[in-house]
Enzyme design. Structure first.
Site, PDB file in Angstrom:
ATOM      1  N   ASP A   7       4.040   4.850   5.767  1.00 50.73           N
ATOM      2  CA  ASP A   7       3.026   5.086   5.265  1.00 50.73           C
ATOM      3  C   ASP A   7       2.207   6.487   5.019  1.00 50.73           C
ATOM      4  O   ASP A   7       1.457   7.229   5.476  1.00 50.73           O
ATOM      5  CB  ASP A   7       1.286   3.891   5.239  1.00 50.73           C
ATOM      6  CG  ASP A   7       0.363   3.802   4.319  1.00 50.73           C
ATOM      7  OD1 ASP A   7       0.706   3.872   3.030  1.00 50.73           O
ATOM      8  OD2 ASP A   7      -0.689   4.764   4.510  1.00 50.73           O
ATOM      9  N   GLU A  68       5.760   3.486   0.756  1.00 53.48           N
ATOM     10  CA  GLU A  68       5.519   2.864  -0.607  1.00 53.48           C
ATOM     11  C   GLU A  68       5.817   3.664  -2.237  1.00 53.48           C
ATOM     12  O   GLU A  68       6.322   4.914  -1.381  1.00 53.48           O
ATOM     13  CB  GLU A  68       4.367   3.368  -0.260  1.00 53.48           C
ATOM     14  CG  GLU A  68       3.142   2.319  -1.002  1.00 53.48           C
ATOM     15  CD  GLU A  68       1.932   2.227  -0.879  1.00 53.48           C
ATOM     16  OE1 GLU A  68       1.195   0.965  -0.732  1.00 53.48           O
ATOM     17  OE2 GLU A  68       1.390   3.651  -0.718  1.00 53.48           O
ATOM     18  N   ASP A 141      -3.603   2.715   8.177  1.00 52.28           N
ATOM     19  CA  ASP A 141      -2.259   3.030   7.973  1.00 52.28           C
ATOM     20  C   ASP A 141      -1.057   2.443   8.886  1.00 52.28           C
ATOM     21  O   ASP A 141       0.369   2.676   8.195  1.00 52.28           O
ATOM     22  CB  ASP A 141      -2.081   4.636   7.726  1.00 52.28           C
ATOM     23  CG  ASP A 141      -3.697   5.150   7.432  1.00 52.28           C
ATOM     24  OD1 ASP A 141      -3.421   5.827   6.438  1.00 52.28           O
ATOM     25  OD2 ASP A 141      -4.435   5.433   8.051  1.00 52.28           O
TER      26      ASP A 141
END
Length: 167
Positions: A7, A68, A141
């Site tokens: 992330d 992502e 996170d």
């Protein structure tokens, strides 16, 4: 299958290595976040991310890295910083000979929670449940990174079943 989920962030870059066992159980090998000090030059932050991600890859031997996908940010400066961190994460994976899979936030939340607009705490709770963890992964996170890895595992499993069915 063993996946490193990342992330990307300019303050915290979350990471998590998740493995799907033969009996389909998911286990977490490691999770955490690379904390980047405010005021540190961006080049030094990127070097730290690269070094730590490379060490995680070397130690935990994932087969693939999942991150992502790019999303739209209101603040252009924030989007540029995020792009730099994503580039370094991809470089760390590539320099270790790994492919990178990218997933939209909507896909990640749908794969883990079943709802693409789930809140962060819902993702955190579902990740904890799916991985049978004793506590919620902190910071968020780290749980987001685990969710990205789980999303890849679910997507790869679905794709391999589809390919087998169409042959």
């Amino acid at each position: 299958m063993r996946v490193l989920g990342i992330d990307c962030g300019s303050e915290y870059t979350g990471f998590g290595v998740v493995e799907e066992l033969l009996d389909r159980r998911l286990i977490c090998h490691v999770t955490g976040a690379i904390k980047l000090k405010t005021g540190t030059p961006m080049a030094a932050k990127l070097q730290k991310i690269f070094t730590e991600l490379t060490a995680i890859i070397t130690q935990h031997q994932p087969e693939i890295v999942a991150i992502e996908d790019v999303f739209y940010a209101v603040n252009v400066k924030t989007a540029l910083k995020l792009g730099q961190v994503r580039g370094v994460a991809m470089l760390a994976a590539s320099s270790c000979g790994l492919q990178v899979a990218e997933y939209s936030p909507l896909s990640i939340k749908s794969a883990v929670v079943g709802y693409g607009r789930a809140e962060k705490h819902q993702v955190q709770q579902m990740v904890t449940r799916l991985l049978n963890l004793d506590a919620l992964p902190e910071p968020t996170d780290a749980s987001d990174a685990l969710a990205i890895a789980i999303c890849h595992i679910h997507t790869a499993t679905t794709n391999s079943r589809y390919e087998a069915a169409t042959k």
